[in-house]
Scaffold this active site. Structure first.
Site, mmCIF file in Angstrom:
data_model
loop_
_atom_site.group_PDB
_atom_site.id
_atom_site.type_symbol
_atom_site.label_atom_id
_atom_site.label_comp_id
_atom_site.label_asym_id
_atom_site.label_seq_id
_atom_site.Cartn_x
_atom_site.Cartn_y
_atom_site.Cartn_z
ATOM 1 N N THR A 59 39.178 105.265 31.472
ATOM 2 C CA THR A 59 39.724 105.196 30.118
ATOM 3 C C THR A 59 39.619 103.785 29.558
ATOM 4 O O THR A 59 39.282 103.599 28.385
ATOM 5 C CB THR A 59 41.189 105.670 30.099
ATOM 6 N N CYS A 60 39.897 102.790 30.386
ATOM 7 C CA CYS A 60 39.790 101.396 29.936
ATOM 8 C C CYS A 60 38.349 101.066 29.565
ATOM 9 O O CYS A 60 38.076 100.467 28.521
ATOM 10 C CB CYS A 60 40.295 100.446 31.016
ATOM 11 N N ALA A 61 37.419 101.470 30.412
ATOM 12 C CA ALA A 61 35.999 101.237 30.138
ATOM 13 C C ALA A 61 35.584 101.919 28.844
ATOM 14 O O ALA A 61 34.858 101.339 28.028
ATOM 15 C CB ALA A 61 35.158 101.726 31.310
#
Length: 168
Positions: A59-61
């Site tokens: 999700t961060c990526a």
């Protein structure tokens, strides 16, 4: 404290995001070349602070990829992607992904950004990483939009953040 969840389990940050209309707290973060980046370095620009726990999660990526795509079309705007990841890991990710329209910054040295913006987790498995949040600032450094994502594994509301920029 602000309470969010991680896979449905409550976890807490040290406080709430800066309020809309307030002056953005100053910060000093670490760039990929280990030099410092300060809020004052971006004076006169609109700023999107894309804050997240770690670039090594899906999700961060994805948030970095999405803001990289959107940032290419924004005038007088800089997107700062902020985590406690080491600058080397951030640079490795950007190189592998061809990320060039956002600036990666790290809060690994002293955690003062996480404390100033109240996004540092104080409990749970992600403590002391940063809670997934977006803060948008206008050219004069005023907060014009905030979102702390309620469920940490979900993406932020990109559309709302970008609309705040357009209306600034």
């Amino acid at each position: 404290m602000a309470t969010v969840t991680l896979k449905g389990n409550p976890i807490n940050t040290i406080g709430t995001l800066p309020s809309t209309g307030s002056e953005a707290p100053s910060f000093s973060l670490t760039k990929g070349d280990l030099s410092s980046a300060n809020l004052s370095d971006y004076k006169g620009k609109k700023i999107v602070l894309n804050i997240f726990p770690s670039i090594d999660t899906g999700t961060c990526a994805q948030s970095v990829r999405q803001f990289n795509k959107e940032a290419a079309e924004l005038d007088n705007t800089v997107v700062l992607c902020i985590s406690k990841d080491l600058p080397f890991a951030q640079a490795r990710f950007c190189g592998a992904e061809g990320i060039t329209n956002v600036e990666m910054l790290s809060d690994f040295k002293d955690g003062n950004f996480g404390k100033a913006y109240n996004v540092q987790f104080v409990d749970g498995p992600l403590a002391p990483l940063l809670s997934r949040s977006v803060v948008v600032l206008n050219e004069s450094g005023k907060v014009i939009y905030t979102e702390q994502v309620q469920e940490t594994i979900e993406e932020p509301n990109y559309k709302a953040a970008l609309e705040a920029l357009m209306n600034a």
